[in-house]
Design a protein around this motif. Structure first.
Motif, PDB file in Angstrom:
ATOM      1  N   HIS A 133       0.842  -1.193   0.000  1.00  0.00           N
ATOM      2  CA  HIS A 133       0.000   0.000   0.000  1.00  0.00           C
ATOM      3  C   HIS A 133       0.879   1.245   0.000  1.00  0.00           C
ATOM      4  CE1 HIS A 133       0.562  -0.317   4.486  1.00  0.00           C
ATOM      5  NE2 HIS A 133       0.686   0.982   4.358  1.00  0.00           N
ATOM      6  N   GLU A 159     -13.715   1.033   0.511  1.00  0.00           N
ATOM      7  CA  GLU A 159     -13.068   0.765   1.800  1.00  0.00           C
ATOM      8  C   GLU A 159     -12.923  -0.737   2.003  1.00  0.00           C
ATOM      9  OE1 GLU A 159     -13.803   1.571   6.545  1.00  0.00           O
ATOM     10  OE2 GLU A 159     -14.559   3.057   5.105  1.00  0.00           O
ATOM     11  N   GLN A 160     -11.696  -1.143   2.343  1.00  0.00           N
ATOM     12  CA  GLN A 160     -11.394  -2.552   2.589  1.00  0.00           C
ATOM     13  C   GLN A 160     -11.300  -2.850   4.090  1.00  0.00           C
ATOM     14  OE1 GLN A 160     -11.097  -4.668  -0.294  1.00  0.00           O
ATOM     15  NE2 GLN A 160     -11.975  -2.749  -1.031  1.00  0.00           N
ATOM     16  N   ARG A 161     -10.747  -1.906   4.815  1.00  0.00           N
ATOM     17  CA  ARG A 161     -10.649  -2.052   6.266  1.00  0.00           C
ATOM     18  C   ARG A 161     -10.338  -0.700   6.879  1.00  0.00           C
ATOM     19  NH1 ARG A 161      -5.068  -3.394   8.264  1.00  0.00           N
ATOM     20  NH2 ARG A 161      -3.719  -3.277   6.455  1.00  0.00           N
ATOM     21  N   ARG A 162     -10.504  -0.622   8.197  1.00  0.00           N
ATOM     22  CA  ARG A 162     -10.351   0.644   8.907  1.00  0.00           C
ATOM     23  C   ARG A 162      -9.713   0.371  10.267  1.00  0.00           C
ATOM     24  NH1 ARG A 162     -14.082   5.670   9.383  1.00  0.00           N
ATOM     25  NH2 ARG A 162     -14.546   5.093   7.241  1.00  0.00           N
ATOM     26  N   ILE A 163      -8.860   1.309  10.674  1.00  0.00           N
ATOM     27  CA  ILE A 163      -8.246   1.262  12.010  1.00  0.00           C
ATOM     28  C   ILE A 163      -8.586   2.566  12.710  1.00  0.00           C
ATOM     29  CG2 ILE A 163      -6.091   1.160  13.319  1.00  0.00           C
ATOM     30  CD1 ILE A 163      -4.864  -0.329  10.880  1.00  0.00           C
ATOM     31  N   VAL A 207      -7.865   4.376   6.864  1.00  0.00           N
ATOM     32  CA  VAL A 207      -8.787   3.636   6.005  1.00  0.00           C
ATOM     33  C   VAL A 207      -8.004   3.139   4.795  1.00  0.00           C
ATOM     34  CG1 VAL A 207     -10.830   3.805   4.533  1.00  0.00           C
ATOM     35  CG2 VAL A 207     -10.803   4.936   6.762  1.00  0.00           C
ATOM     36  N   TYR A 208      -8.160   1.855   4.499  1.00  0.00           N
ATOM     37  CA  TYR A 208      -7.518   1.262   3.331  1.00  0.00           C
ATOM     38  C   TYR A 208      -8.558   1.109   2.227  1.00  0.00           C
ATOM     39  CZ  TYR A 208      -3.677   0.177   6.458  1.00  0.00           C
ATOM     40  OH  TYR A 208      -2.638   0.277   7.343  1.00  0.00           O
ATOM     41  N   GLN A 247      -3.262  -1.374  -2.108  1.00  0.00           N
ATOM     42  CA  GLN A 247      -4.262  -0.527  -1.463  1.00  0.00           C
ATOM     43  C   GLN A 247      -3.727   0.882  -1.246  1.00  0.00           C
ATOM     44  OE1 GLN A 247      -5.281  -2.678   2.129  1.00  0.00           O
ATOM     45  NE2 GLN A 247      -6.863  -3.817   1.044  1.00  0.00           N
ATOM     46  N   GLU A 299      -3.831   3.809   1.409  1.00  0.00           N
ATOM     47  CA  GLU A 299      -4.090   4.067   2.825  1.00  0.00           C
ATOM     48  C   GLU A 299      -4.333   5.559   3.011  1.00  0.00           C
ATOM     49  OE1 GLU A 299      -1.212   4.576   6.639  1.00  0.00           O
ATOM     50  OE2 GLU A 299      -0.998   2.670   5.585  1.00  0.00           O
TER      51      GLU A 299
END
Length: 123
Positions: free
Chosen positions: A7, A30-34, A44-45, A54, A56
């Motif tokens: 990424h 959006e693929q994933r979030r921290i 957010v990825y 990806q 980021e």
């Protein structure tokens, strides 16, 4: 030893606005979030659904000014299968910031000023 791209990161001022831009302009989702436990940052990825690479997006709660992009000589590049339709969409969005007809490419900029190169699939 083998390395592969994973990424790249762009820091953004308005996370929701940036996510909406990347969704509309490039179809990234959006693929994933921290979320930081203390609320100090959100990462957010975004992905294209095709490649594992990806983007980021990092939002920092305490950052209070625009990011200094220097001469902005860096960018991400995206292949597109329908160059003319993409160009028309980006022109309608008002986000084309530079065109190079001789090379058959153009650039758009996101809400924070990052440049994104658009390249026809066959180049």
């Amino acid at each position: 030893m083998q390395f592969s791209f994973y990424h790249t990161n762009y820091n953004v001022r308005d996370l929701d606005r940036s996510i909406a831009f990347y969704q509309e302009a490039l179809g990234l989702t959006e693929q994933r979030r921290i979320n930081a436990e203390d609320g100090s940052f959100i990462i957010v990825y975004l992905g294209d659904g095709v490649s594992p690479f990806q983007l980021e997006l990092t939002w920092l709660r305490d950052w209070d000014r625009a990011y200094n992009l220097g001469d902005n000589e860096f960018h991400l590049a995206f292949h597109v299968d329908d160059y003319e339709a993409a160009h028309a969409k980006h022109q309608e969005m008002g986000c084309i910031c530079f065109e190079n007809p001789a090379m058959g490419i153009y650039f758009i900029n996101d809400p924070d000023g990052y440049w994104l190169e658009i390249v026809p699939q066959n180049k």
